[in-house]
Design an enzyme around this catalytic site. Structure first.
Site, PDB file in Angstrom:
ATOM      1  N   HIS A 201      15.452  62.256  46.356  1.00 50.27           N
ATOM      2  CA  HIS A 201      15.706  63.534  47.184  1.00 50.27           C
ATOM      3  C   HIS A 201      13.960  64.312  47.397  1.00 50.27           C
ATOM      4  O   HIS A 201      14.236  64.689  48.127  1.00 50.27           O
ATOM      5  CB  HIS A 201      17.348  64.331  46.271  1.00 50.27           C
ATOM      6  CG  HIS A 201      18.295  63.792  46.917  1.00 50.27           C
ATOM      7  ND1 HIS A 201      19.328  63.934  46.066  1.00 50.27           N
ATOM      8  CD2 HIS A 201      18.440  62.914  47.729  1.00 50.27           C
ATOM      9  CE1 HIS A 201      20.296  63.066  46.658  1.00 50.27           C
ATOM     10  NE2 HIS A 201      19.855  63.060  47.541  1.00 50.27           N
ATOM     11  N   GLU A 440      12.993  34.123  60.281  1.00 46.40           N
ATOM     12  CA  GLU A 440      12.657  33.684  59.761  1.00 46.40           C
ATOM     13  C   GLU A 440      12.678  32.308  58.771  1.00 46.40           C
ATOM     14  O   GLU A 440      11.547  31.995  57.620  1.00 46.40           O
ATOM     15  CB  GLU A 440      12.610  34.910  58.474  1.00 46.40           C
ATOM     16  CG  GLU A 440      14.207  34.935  58.489  1.00 46.40           C
ATOM     17  CD  GLU A 440      14.569  36.419  57.870  1.00 46.40           C
ATOM     18  OE1 GLU A 440      14.201  37.013  57.240  1.00 46.40           O
ATOM     19  OE2 GLU A 440      16.113  36.654  57.643  1.00 46.40           O
ATOM     20  N   ASP A 464       9.983  36.081  54.965  1.00 46.29           N
ATOM     21  CA  ASP A 464      10.601  34.648  54.595  1.00 46.29           C
ATOM     22  C   ASP A 464      10.223  33.485  55.409  1.00 46.29           C
ATOM     23  O   ASP A 464       9.789  32.933  55.761  1.00 46.29           O
ATOM     24  CB  ASP A 464      11.893  34.568  55.036  1.00 46.29           C
ATOM     25  CG  ASP A 464      12.896  35.468  53.546  1.00 46.29           C
ATOM     26  OD1 ASP A 464      12.833  35.069  52.655  1.00 46.29           O
ATOM     27  OD2 ASP A 464      13.432  36.589  54.114  1.00 46.29           O
ATOM     28  N   CYS A 511       9.389  42.555  61.724  1.00 49.09           N
ATOM     29  CA  CYS A 511      10.182  43.830  61.500  1.00 49.09           C
ATOM     30  C   CYS A 511       9.231  43.110  59.528  1.00 49.09           C
ATOM     31  O   CYS A 511       9.852  43.689  58.879  1.00 49.09           O
ATOM     32  CB  CYS A 511      11.750  43.621  61.219  1.00 49.09           C
ATOM     33  SG  CYS A 511      11.770  42.318  60.769  1.00 49.09           S
TER      34      CYS A 511
HETATM   35  C1  PEP Z   1      11.263  39.702  56.262  1.00 45.99           C
HETATM   36  O1  PEP Z   1      11.918  38.446  55.495  1.00 45.99           O
HETATM   37  O2  PEP Z   1      10.128  39.704  56.795  1.00 45.99           O
HETATM   38  C2  PEP Z   1      12.668  40.465  56.390  1.00 45.99           C
HETATM   39  C3  PEP Z   1      11.831  41.959  57.551  1.00 45.99           C
HETATM   40  O3  PEP Z   1      13.457  40.452  55.735  1.00 45.99           O
HETATM   41  P1  PEP Z   1      13.690  40.272  53.815  1.00 45.99           P
HETATM   42  O4  PEP Z   1      12.419  40.789  53.566  1.00 45.99           O
HETATM   43  O5  PEP Z   1      14.259  41.845  53.729  1.00 45.99           O
HETATM   44  O6  PEP Z   1      13.953  39.645  53.886  1.00 45.99           O
HETATM   45 MG    MG Z   2      14.100  37.539  55.053  1.00 48.06          MG
END
Ligand code: PEP
Ligand code: MG
Length: 587
Positions: A201, A440, A464, A511
């Site tokens: 927090h 991924e 991944d 991402c």
């Molecule tokens: C990834 O695999 O790049 C991803 C964004 O998901 P996570 O890291 O949650 O597996």
């Molecule tokens: Mg992932």
């Protein structure tokens, strides 16, 4: 422990950045934390008077917390102020109050000591849980406890009688949320703590109040000297002690430049006019409090498996999920949230205990495979997302760990069943919810020409994708040096995905962690990614980088990178363009 002599030279201490910004000032050390109150015996006749004293202190504490709550409402609105509602509830916790009374009668000692012991027992249990979110709650308990004890001790002289110095950089072992909320930002320009996390927090409040902050500065208190000059860089997570004149001048310049460049209302657009959506990755729903502060365009990846952290026995029911998702979607409006459906298994928590362990969990029952084999659970989550986004346009859903076509059409079919169920029951739901998949797994990437016709967007999970493309475990230190998102095969697979998306007119986001790396940003933009989703503290720096890139140059460089034989050559190409485009970020 032998204390190292304090250095007279410029010293850089590296921690974790939790609230962006630069603070220049003088060190102020705050020694706080729970000090055990002195214990003394009382007679049975004094018990009632002790209880009266205790209840008065509780009342004073509640009044103080309400004042802090009002202050937070003025600074950042209702949502962060709710942290203090939890503090008030703690003061009214019947079990704690009852236990204080029982222990007081049993031990016949002063009430501050009894209260301290009771609270320590509770905190000890919380400290032992694995879940960082729950562990962070001990800071709230500590905060309330310290306040009550201070109010019980109110006859003692105040500890800090020093004259207040301007331009302070506060250094503490840890800070409570109410320490943070009570900070006067015109005096305290930034703070650093030895412990803490980005989900505490205290970190959330620092972001809301716009106070630069760094946590996790191991042993900082042993290295700092009160009143000596310091610089806190909340972008990079460093505390610089006794900076040289050059460092100081550099940071003065940078502060002015960054204030201009990191302005949250500037669009994320390259110099030659290519728009890039810049959103954030979120693990805990309360993290969205920082999103608006940094001016991100919503959430590009919400990892819904966070529920399993506080509830290892499984996902909560549809109603609870709906409430959480709605809160997040409303908090980010008018920008959307991309909800990733449950991604359990492998490196993540399982959603149910397996009777026999899997021989190879990373290649086992995880991601969309789990959801498709538990259709009722899957539907609960899909309905919750559809319902939660009924009034917040621009949201989306995406499926993790997809390995091929059949999974996608089956998941879409189940989603359609959910829409029809809600329609039949006249329950409002999001009719414009975009449907995407995470790329991924290499087999999905190779099929992107077909998959692009089935979905509205792709989102590349580089963590991944790297793991599965080069067969390197993402959490195994022994092979960590082989884990290279810039392996030529990974880059080619990303190119294949983005190109397949472009042919069907669907966008591709990045991402994974790679999206937050300023040296690799020119490569990702050059490959044609149209959206980056990064940790909230990285948004200002990535926006600055994007605004200084030229898409045409990035494209030419990416074409060369696609011909490169190894990771080193690719990193060099991208880094050279990054350094040329935004040298200030490398100084
Ligand atoms: C990834 O695999 O790049 C991803 C964004 O998901 P996570 O890291 O949650 O597996
Ligand atoms: Mg992932």
């Amino acid at each position: 422990m032998i204390q190292e002599p304090i250095s007279t030279e410029e010293t850089w201490l590296q921690g974790i950045p939790v609230s962006p910004g630069i603070a220049l000032g003088k060190i102020k050390i705050q020694i706080s934390g729970s000090k055990e109150p002195v214990a003394y015996d009382i007679s049975p006749e004094e018990v009632d008077a002790e209880l009266v004293r205790f209840h008065r202190a509780l009342q004073t504490t509640a009044d103080q917390i309400r004042t802090l709550r009002e202050r937070m409402i003025q600074i950042s609105g209702e949502k962060d102020a709710s942290i203090f509602d939890a503090h008030i509830l703690l003061l009214q916790d019947k079990i704690i109050l009852q236990q204080v009374q029982t222990e007081l009668l049993k031990r016949l000692q002063n009430v501050e000591h009894i209260f301290y012991v009771v609270m320590q027992n509770y905190m000890e249990v919380l400290r032992r849980v694995d879940d960082p979110y729950l562990r962070a709650k001990t800071a709230d308990m500590e905060d309330v406890m310290q306040r009550v004890i201070n109010n019980l001790r109110s006859t003692e002289p105040p500890e800090d009688e020093e004259e207040t110095e301007k331009d302070q950089v506060l250094v503490a072992y840890d800070l409570t949320p109410s320490d943070t909320a009570a900070m006067d930002a015109s005096l305290i320009h930034g703070f650093a703590t030895e412990i803490g996390s980005s989900v505490s927090h205290t970190a959330i409040l620092a972001r809301s109040m716009g106070i630069p902050a760094v946590v996790g500065l191991d042993q900082a208190l042993l290295r700092v000297e009160s009143h000596s000059p310091a610089i806190l860089d909340g972008y990079k997570g460093v505390l610089i002690l006794k900076p040289t004149k050059e460092t100081e001048e550099y940071y003065h310049r940078l502060q002015v430049e960054k204030e201009k460049a990191y302005k949250r209302d500037l669009p994320t657009i390259t110099r030659d006019g290519r728009n890039i959506r810049l959103s954030v990755n979120v693990e805990f729903p309360h993290e969205y409090s920082g999103i608006k502060e940094v001016g991100a365009e919503g959430v590009g990846l919400f990892r819904t498996e966070f529920f399993l952290l506080s509830n290892p026995s499984g996902m909560p029911d549809e109603e609870e999920q709906t409430r959480y998702y709605r809160k997040l979607a409303e908090g980010c409006s008018p920008h959307g949230v991309i909800f990733r459906t449950l991604d359990s298994g492998g490196d993540k928590l399982p959603c149910e205990q397996l009777r026999t362990p899997e021989p190879n969990p990373f290649l086992g029952w995880r991601g969309i495979r789990v959801s498709l084999s538990r259709p009722e659970l899957f539907k609960q989550q899909l309905r919750a997302i559809l319902r939660a986004c009924a009034d917040t346009p621009g949201c989306g859903i995406m499926f993790p760990m997809v390995s091929g076509y059949t999974e996608v059409v089956t998941a879409k079919h189940i989603l359609q069943e959910c829409r029809e169920e809600l329609e039949r029951k006249n329950i409002p739901y999001a009719r414009d919810l975009k449907v995407g998949i995470m790329i991924e797994v290499p087999s999905a990437a190779i099929m992107t020409d077909v998959l692009a016709r089935e979905v509205d967007f792709f989102s590349i999970g580089t963590n991944d994708l790297t793991q599965y493309t080069i067969a390197v475990d993402r959490v195994n230190n022994r092979v960590a040096n082989m884990f290279r998102p810039t392996h030529p095969a990974v880059i080619r697979i990303m190119d294949m995905t983005i190109t397949a998306g472009e042919r069907e007119n669907i966008p591709t986001a990045i991402c994974g962690e790679m999206a937050g790396d300023i040296t690799l940003l020119p490569l990702l933009i050059g490959l044609g990614a149209t959206s980056m989703s990064v940790g909230v503290h990285l948004v200002p720096i990535i926006r600055y980088a994007i605004r200084n890139l030229d898409y045409g140059q990035c494209r030419d460089m990416a074409q060369k990178a696609l011909q490169a034989p190894n990771s080193r050559a690719i990193v060099d190409l991208s880094t050279a363009l990054a350094r040329k485009s935004y040298p200030a970020l490398f100084e």
